[in-house]
Scaffold this active site. Sequence first.
Site, mmCIF file in Angstrom:
data_model
loop_
_atom_site.group_PDB
_atom_site.id
_atom_site.type_symbol
_atom_site.label_atom_id
_atom_site.label_comp_id
_atom_site.label_asym_id
_atom_site.label_seq_id
_atom_site.Cartn_x
_atom_site.Cartn_y
_atom_site.Cartn_z
ATOM 1 N N LYS A 129 -9.179 5.839 4.227
ATOM 2 C CA LYS A 129 -10.182 6.651 4.932
ATOM 3 C C LYS A 129 -10.388 8.004 4.269
ATOM 4 O O LYS A 129 -11.353 8.687 4.534
ATOM 5 C CB LYS A 129 -9.737 6.836 6.388
ATOM 6 N N PHE A 170 1.924 6.870 -2.695
ATOM 7 C CA PHE A 170 3.340 6.785 -3.064
ATOM 8 C C PHE A 170 4.173 6.308 -1.879
ATOM 9 O O PHE A 170 4.993 5.381 -1.996
ATOM 10 C CB PHE A 170 3.801 8.168 -3.554
ATOM 11 N N ASP A 175 6.756 1.956 1.454
ATOM 12 C CA ASP A 175 6.858 1.554 2.855
ATOM 13 C C ASP A 175 6.562 0.062 3.007
ATOM 14 O O ASP A 175 7.243 -0.646 3.761
ATOM 15 C CB ASP A 175 5.890 2.382 3.701
ATOM 16 N N ASP A 179 9.093 -2.674 4.572
ATOM 17 C CA ASP A 179 8.692 -3.391 5.783
ATOM 18 C C ASP A 179 8.290 -4.834 5.499
ATOM 19 O O ASP A 179 8.003 -5.589 6.432
ATOM 20 C CB ASP A 179 7.513 -2.678 6.457
ATOM 21 N N ARG A 184 -2.636 -4.276 2.951
ATOM 22 C CA ARG A 184 -2.841 -2.833 3.039
ATOM 23 C C ARG A 184 -4.280 -2.558 2.627
ATOM 24 O O ARG A 184 -4.721 -2.949 1.564
ATOM 25 C CB ARG A 184 -1.867 -2.095 2.118
ATOM 26 N N ASP A 246 13.236 5.991 10.928
ATOM 27 C CA ASP A 246 12.545 4.754 11.304
ATOM 28 C C ASP A 246 13.398 3.545 10.954
ATOM 29 O O ASP A 246 13.579 2.620 11.761
ATOM 30 C CB ASP A 246 11.197 4.696 10.589
ATOM 31 N N LYS A 272 7.836 11.491 9.875
ATOM 32 C CA LYS A 272 7.301 10.443 9.001
ATOM 33 C C LYS A 272 5.797 10.544 8.816
ATOM 34 O O LYS A 272 5.267 10.172 7.764
ATOM 35 C CB LYS A 272 7.671 9.063 9.546
ATOM 36 N N PHE A 311 -2.200 10.788 16.546
ATOM 37 C CA PHE A 311 -2.678 9.877 15.506
ATOM 38 C C PHE A 311 -1.747 8.668 15.377
ATOM 39 O O PHE A 311 -2.201 7.526 15.313
ATOM 40 C CB PHE A 311 -2.759 10.623 14.178
ATOM 41 N N ASP A 315 -2.294 4.813 16.173
ATOM 42 C CA ASP A 315 -2.015 3.804 15.154
ATOM 43 C C ASP A 315 -1.193 2.657 15.751
ATOM 44 O O ASP A 315 -1.453 1.479 15.467
ATOM 45 C CB ASP A 315 -1.246 4.446 13.995
ATOM 46 N N ASP A 316 -0.203 3.006 16.564
ATOM 47 C CA ASP A 316 0.609 1.980 17.221
ATOM 48 C C ASP A 316 -0.249 1.143 18.167
ATOM 49 O O ASP A 316 -0.073 -0.080 18.273
ATOM 50 C CB ASP A 316 1.751 2.630 18.003
#
Length: 425
Positions: A129, A170, A175, A179, A184, A246, A272, A311, A315-316
């Site tokens: 974005k 990066f 990440d 995960d 992505r 996390d 994070k 934010f 996102d969650d």
Amino acid sequence: MHSAVAVSFLGRRLVGRLMVRWAGPIRRGGGTRETSPHPAGDQTCRHFSRRKKNFKSQIWQQQGPQVDMGDSSNKKLKMASHDADIERFDQAFHQLVTELIDEDAKNPEISDAMVRFRQVLEYNCPGGKRNRGLSVITSYRYLVNSDQLTEENIHRAMVVGWCIEWLQAFFLVLDDIMDQSQTRRGQPCWYRVEEVGNMAINDACYIESCIYKLLRRFCRDQPYYVDLLELFQGTTYKTIVGQSLDLITSPDGKVNLSNFTEERYNAIVKYKTAFYSFHLPVAAAMYMAGITSKESHENAKTILLEMGRFFQIQDDYLDCYGDPAVTGKVGTDVEENKCSWLVVQALRLVNNGQLTLLQENYGQNDPTKVAAVKQLYGELCLQDEFWKFEESSYTQLMTLINSSHQDLPKEMFVAFAQKIYKRKK
């Protein structure tokens, strides 16, 4: 109409429109209500259309703090500048990649690596974005006088903006590996691309190194150069700490819901996400604009960290309820045993039977168990909980903006709030 009254009315009207956007599209017509079991007994979820209608009414009737939105013609000018900045920002990316790659490609000893690294940058850095990078230019325009908006200064702000976008890339490359994410930005994660694999770790290190090459090339002769270096390095450290929190809270293959507390969630979000996504762009612009006051930076940080918290909560929410065709990412928080806002709220609301169900199904890479968790979220009316949080977040955010330091333009923070509260990806 008296000028002060007119400005107040205009501010209320614009804020009202803003909050309608935050609430999203209104469902027309009637419809049955959904009921769900709840620790306090059978509870009825509020119907979304009624809630949003009431929400709009509350905003118009609110007597709390309001924000003076400023002159409307000035706002239109800012928007026009923003549209032009987006085009220039995208063009600047290709120029910066060419400069970085061509410089080292002249060395025959490392020219093969440069061919690869061009692909690394072009695959991982654009396509998002671009909010973080563009926020540097937007903030800089708000913070300086018109005579400081030279081509050189604007271009330098764009370079710093791309440095933040590359910092984001990066983090995301690493990440996704940790995960084991699949997609992505609408394409396979970099480590999943053929013949990449764990080489993506070194590729991520290259992306980060480019940040400091760019800062040195374009900002070394500026009075704020050291401030920028310390800001980027400090933000990277905070984000790494947040990632560690996390991972510790949600270890691979070990589900322990007692770790998912509100306090731990807020700490993860703050370190994070909030620092690098919200504080970093504005703080960088403030240094570039010559604002070094500790009080100003602390006031800005308070507002921006609150924005960052919302934010991440959004996102969650989108991870579970967003459309992957829009978000560009398939939500996997439930499967990955993530300490997300939704599961934290669920743990606050469940009865004993629902807690057992959650313990048996959360953090399992099984579509049936994931569906059971999401069905429980529906029974607990977590979408409703999200809307309630958004309402309270608005009140708190407007209070923080109104109490900001006098050398920080309030309309800058309101502009950022608009981007957050209406986003769908």
